[in-house]
Design an enzyme around this catalytic site. Structure first.
Site, mmCIF file in Angstrom:
data_model
loop_
_atom_site.group_PDB
_atom_site.id
_atom_site.type_symbol
_atom_site.label_atom_id
_atom_site.label_comp_id
_atom_site.label_asym_id
_atom_site.label_seq_id
_atom_site.Cartn_x
_atom_site.Cartn_y
_atom_site.Cartn_z
ATOM 1 N N LYS A 20 0.851 -1.190 0.000
ATOM 2 C CA LYS A 20 0.000 0.000 0.000
ATOM 3 C C LYS A 20 0.884 1.237 0.000
ATOM 4 O O LYS A 20 1.460 1.617 1.013
ATOM 5 C CB LYS A 20 -0.932 0.064 1.211
ATOM 6 C CG LYS A 20 -2.040 1.100 0.932
ATOM 7 C CD LYS A 20 -2.718 1.663 2.145
ATOM 8 C CE LYS A 20 -2.021 2.800 2.803
ATOM 9 N NZ LYS A 20 -1.871 4.027 1.987
ATOM 10 N N GLY A 60 6.838 4.977 8.316
ATOM 11 C CA GLY A 60 5.948 6.130 8.456
ATOM 12 C C GLY A 60 6.090 6.742 9.826
ATOM 13 O O GLY A 60 7.142 6.643 10.460
ATOM 14 N N SER A 61 5.002 7.341 10.282
ATOM 15 C CA SER A 61 5.078 8.075 11.540
ATOM 16 C C SER A 61 5.099 7.120 12.732
ATOM 17 O O SER A 61 4.579 5.999 12.662
ATOM 18 C CB SER A 61 3.888 9.021 11.650
ATOM 19 O OG SER A 61 2.697 8.269 11.634
ATOM 20 N N THR A 62 5.671 7.589 13.825
ATOM 21 C CA THR A 62 5.750 6.769 15.026
ATOM 22 C C THR A 62 4.347 6.469 15.558
ATOM 23 O O THR A 62 4.081 5.357 16.024
ATOM 24 C CB THR A 62 6.632 7.468 16.079
ATOM 25 O OG1 THR A 62 7.957 7.560 15.527
ATOM 26 C CG2 THR A 62 6.706 6.702 17.377
ATOM 27 N N GLY A 70 2.958 3.682 13.535
ATOM 28 C CA GLY A 70 3.759 2.490 13.850
ATOM 29 C C GLY A 70 3.306 1.840 15.149
ATOM 30 O O GLY A 70 3.163 0.614 15.237
ATOM 31 N N GLU A 83 9.903 1.255 10.569
ATOM 32 C CA GLU A 83 10.884 2.327 10.371
ATOM 33 C C GLU A 83 10.132 3.623 10.624
ATOM 34 O O GLU A 83 9.280 4.006 9.816
ATOM 35 C CB GLU A 83 11.418 2.330 8.927
ATOM 36 C CG GLU A 83 12.131 1.068 8.514
ATOM 37 C CD GLU A 83 13.462 0.879 9.192
ATOM 38 O OE1 GLU A 83 13.909 1.779 9.941
ATOM 39 O OE2 GLU A 83 14.066 -0.184 8.991
ATOM 40 N N CYS A 112 13.303 10.862 7.395
ATOM 41 C CA CYS A 112 13.263 10.429 8.793
ATOM 42 C C CYS A 112 14.659 10.433 9.404
ATOM 43 O O CYS A 112 14.816 10.650 10.595
ATOM 44 C CB CYS A 112 12.667 9.045 8.863
ATOM 45 S SG CYS A 112 13.417 7.960 7.673
ATOM 46 N N GLU A 128 9.400 15.634 15.851
ATOM 47 C CA GLU A 128 9.796 15.624 14.444
ATOM 48 C C GLU A 128 8.931 16.607 13.653
ATOM 49 O O GLU A 128 7.710 16.478 13.620
ATOM 50 C CB GLU A 128 9.613 14.209 13.899
ATOM 51 C CG GLU A 128 10.160 14.052 12.517
ATOM 52 C CD GLU A 128 10.064 12.618 12.055
ATOM 53 O OE1 GLU A 128 8.971 12.040 12.150
ATOM 54 O OE2 GLU A 128 11.093 12.087 11.593
HETATM 55 P P1 NAD Z 1 2.025 8.175 8.090
HETATM 56 O O1 NAD Z 1 2.428 7.274 9.186
HETATM 57 O O2 NAD Z 1 0.820 9.005 8.279
HETATM 58 O O3 NAD Z 1 1.739 7.355 6.740
HETATM 59 C C1 NAD Z 1 2.590 6.350 6.267
HETATM 60 C C2 NAD Z 1 1.768 5.274 5.574
HETATM 61 O O4 NAD Z 1 0.908 4.661 6.521
HETATM 62 C C3 NAD Z 1 0.860 5.799 4.465
HETATM 63 O O5 NAD Z 1 0.797 4.828 3.433
HETATM 64 C C4 NAD Z 1 -0.479 5.923 5.154
HETATM 65 O O6 NAD Z 1 -1.570 5.852 4.265
HETATM 66 C C5 NAD Z 1 -0.447 4.731 6.069
HETATM 67 N N1 NAD Z 1 -1.288 4.845 7.255
HETATM 68 C C6 NAD Z 1 -1.731 5.970 7.879
HETATM 69 N N2 NAD Z 1 -2.500 5.639 8.934
HETATM 70 C C7 NAD Z 1 -2.524 4.289 8.992
HETATM 71 C C8 NAD Z 1 -3.121 3.360 9.876
HETATM 72 N N3 NAD Z 1 -3.852 3.743 10.912
HETATM 73 N N4 NAD Z 1 -2.910 2.048 9.672
HETATM 74 C C9 NAD Z 1 -2.154 1.613 8.640
HETATM 75 N N5 NAD Z 1 -1.579 2.452 7.751
HETATM 76 C C10 NAD Z 1 -1.756 3.778 7.932
HETATM 77 O O7 NAD Z 1 3.322 8.997 7.795
HETATM 78 P P2 NAD Z 1 3.536 10.147 6.720
HETATM 79 O O8 NAD Z 1 2.936 11.386 7.254
HETATM 80 O O9 NAD Z 1 3.109 9.694 5.405
HETATM 81 O O10 NAD Z 1 5.137 10.255 6.726
HETATM 82 C C11 NAD Z 1 5.817 11.070 7.568
HETATM 83 C C12 NAD Z 1 6.333 10.304 8.765
HETATM 84 O O11 NAD Z 1 6.944 9.067 8.389
HETATM 85 C C13 NAD Z 1 7.392 11.045 9.508
HETATM 86 O O12 NAD Z 1 7.137 11.011 10.877
HETATM 87 C C14 NAD Z 1 8.696 10.315 9.193
HETATM 88 O O13 NAD Z 1 9.704 10.376 10.116
HETATM 89 C C15 NAD Z 1 8.251 8.942 8.989
HETATM 90 N N6 NAD Z 1 9.162 8.261 8.061
HETATM 91 C C16 NAD Z 1 10.039 7.337 8.569
HETATM 92 C C17 NAD Z 1 10.939 6.717 7.737
HETATM 93 C C18 NAD Z 1 11.920 5.710 8.248
HETATM 94 O O14 NAD Z 1 12.530 5.014 7.458
HETATM 95 N N7 NAD Z 1 12.146 5.577 9.540
HETATM 96 C C19 NAD Z 1 10.932 7.004 6.381
HETATM 97 C C20 NAD Z 1 10.032 7.928 5.897
HETATM 98 C C21 NAD Z 1 9.151 8.551 6.767
#
Ligand code: NAD
Length: 499
Positions: free
Chosen positions: A178, A231-233, A236, A253, A287, A388
């Protein structure tokens, strides 16, 4: 002018849903493409297809060398399209063209090739020592897990996708990917290449969709055996909680607040360029960015004024222009989030020595822009130093001793990246003390296929890439074979007397 349309990829078919996303350039707001919007129905279909492909078994029984060859074929296909895909990535998420070519697409290809090589040499089945006193032999097999859900963000999509799906497929799993709703195009281009390379239907499926309900439905699906998430903590943590119900394997991650320490011994020209690169690369939306700069208080004024002077020379603007250093923010929502952090910083007494607002003038009337910003005047307990921001924002903190610098560096919930500039011996000594998954000495953002990527503490769980990547996508199975002719020499003799 007509724009391209992308469909979802489920069970080897390109599928539409009657509802579309409009993918618009964050620099110009122009329409780049339309994409079918997936929902829980498409997730169910994709998971069912991936489960059926796993059970049917063609892919997991394909010899690893052939799976590796298919990954290499896809890497070669991507290699023939680097410029085109880099431009698409830039138009889709606003990352500057220099970085999308080298990092987003170039490194993803290298990572895929590395994982293909690993698949070809990985010990899927290893004979162990003889099992005495019973005359038995043992084997350890690494089995694929089954259906893997890969859920990724928009900032560096292809690399984080390859980190997940290449080891998953190399190990014989099936995948439902996804992509993020803001940047799904390169993911769907990747699926086209897997189809062209002959990956069997159902082995890789791509479903777009919002985080809620689509992402959450996928990550919680009972037939998914592993969730690999970037994605976001906050998300996660919700995935980790959700995974408890069916004891899913999880790789996370997440975010970071990378401390970047400039030592007295650092060459300042290099360290200042490096500090800006650490904070601003990928428009500050990385990130692993270095977002807390720790400098000796004895040299504070000189370092801050040189940082500002150098930051003024950076070109902010059209991300397709190779001279641009800093492009736009992905979306209106993220843009507002950064501006909210600026308001918070102000109430905390932070002073922006450069930036702190929205650029104006030609080229900035459309899209989502933030000036490269450097804050001084706060300590490590300020929210702007702890949370962040995910934008082109650097916070400068001062220290009086190296011990204090290490303490400040580690005083964070995160632990993804860190860096040290200066004398090598001292820097290595400090690197050993830092709680971070990656520590860069006299550089930043050094990511290499053969080295693990991931974080300590709330920056994540598990590692991606590196020499053990396939371990995260396989389950160890111990098979023992008792070769004794009679009933005596068997484990059950401990409890059951031989007749
Ligand atoms: P996000 O967590 O909102 O979204 C990431 C993904 O998760 C998207 O595909 C989103 O549709 C999906 N998602 C959102 N809510 C969900 C849920 N409840 N259940 C399952 N999936 C869900 O993050 P973002 O705003 O897209 O990205 C920014 C954040 O991601 C920042 O905090 C950044 O640090 C982090 N990030 C981390 C890394 C890493 O490798 N550690 C890399 C890139 C981004």
């Amino acid at each position: 002018m007509s724009v391209p349309h992308y469909s979802l990829y489920i069970n080897g078919e390109w599928v539409d849903t009657g509802e579309n996303y409009e993918i618009r350039s964050p620099a110009t707001e122009e329409l780049v493409a339309t994409v079918a919007k997936g929902g829980v129905t498409q997730v169910d279909q994709a998971v069912a297809a991936a489960k059926a492909a796993h059970e049917e078994g063609t892919w997991r029984r394909t010899p690893p060398a052939q799976r590796a060859a298919l990954l290499n074929d896809v890497a070669t296909r991507l290699g023939g399209r680097i410029d085109e895909l880099a431009a698409l990535q830039t138009r889709e998420n606003g990352a500057t063209i220099r970085i999308t070519g080298a990092l987003h697409i170039g490194l993803s290809i290298a990572q895929m090739q590395y994982l293909a090589d690993q698949a070809a040499t990985y010990e899927f089945e290893t004979a162990g020592p003889e099992i005495g006193p019973v005359p038995a032999e043992g084997l350890v097999r690494r089995e694929p897990l089954g259906v893997v859900a890969a859920i990724v963000p928009w900032n560096i999509p292809l690399l984080v996708i390859v980190w997940k799906i290449a080891p998953a497929l190399a190990a014989g799993n099936t995948v439902v990917l996804k992509p993020d709703e803001h940047a799904p195009l390169v993911a769907l281009e990747l699926a086209k290449e897997f189809e062209a390379a002959g990956l069997p239907p159902g082995v890789l499926n791509v479903v777009t969709g919002d985080g809620e309900p689509t992402g959450a439905h996928l990550s919680g699906h009972p037939d998914v055996r592993k969730v690999a998430f970037t994605g976001s903590t906050a998300v996660g943590k919700s995935i980790l909680r959700q995974s408890a119900d069916t004891v899913k394997r999880v790789t996370l991650e997440l975010g970071g607040k990378g401390p970047n320490i400039i030592l007295d011994s650092a060459d300042l020209d290099t360290a200042i360029d490096g500090a800006l690169f650490a904070a601003l690369a990928n428009n500050g939306q990385a990130c692993e960015a270095g977002t807390r700069l720790l400098i000796p208080s004895s040299n504070r004024d000189e370092i801050v004024s040189r940082l500002v002077e150098r930051a003024r020379t950076l070109k902010v603007g059209d991300p397709l222009d190779p001279a641009t250093g800093v492009g736009p923010i992905i979306s209106k929502v993220q843009h507002q989030r950064i501006l909210d952090y600026f308001a918070i910083a102000e109430t905390e007494g932070a002073k922006a020595v450069i930036g702190g607002g929205v650029p104006s003038g030609p080229g900035f009337d459309k899209g989502y822009w933030i000036e490269p910003t450097i804050f001084v005047g706060v300590t490590n307990d300020a929210r702007i130093a702890r949370e962040e921001v995910f934008g082109p924002v650097l916070v400068v903190l001062t220290y009086d001793s190296v011990e204090e610098a290490i303490k400040i560096a580690n005083d964070t919930d995160y632990g993804l990246s860190a860096g040290v500039w200066g004398d090598e011996e001292k820097a290595i000594e400090i690197a050993r003390e830092l709680d971070a998954g990656m520590v860069w000495i006299n550089d930043w953002h050094v990511i290499h296929p053969a080295y693990p990527f991931g974080g300590f503490k709330q920056s994540g769980l598990g590692r991606e890439g590196g020499p053990h990547a396939l371990d995260e996508y396989t389950e160890a199975k111990f098979i023992s074979l008792n070769r004794s002719p009679g009933p005596e020499a068997r484990a059950f003799a401990i409890v059951i007397d031989p007749v």
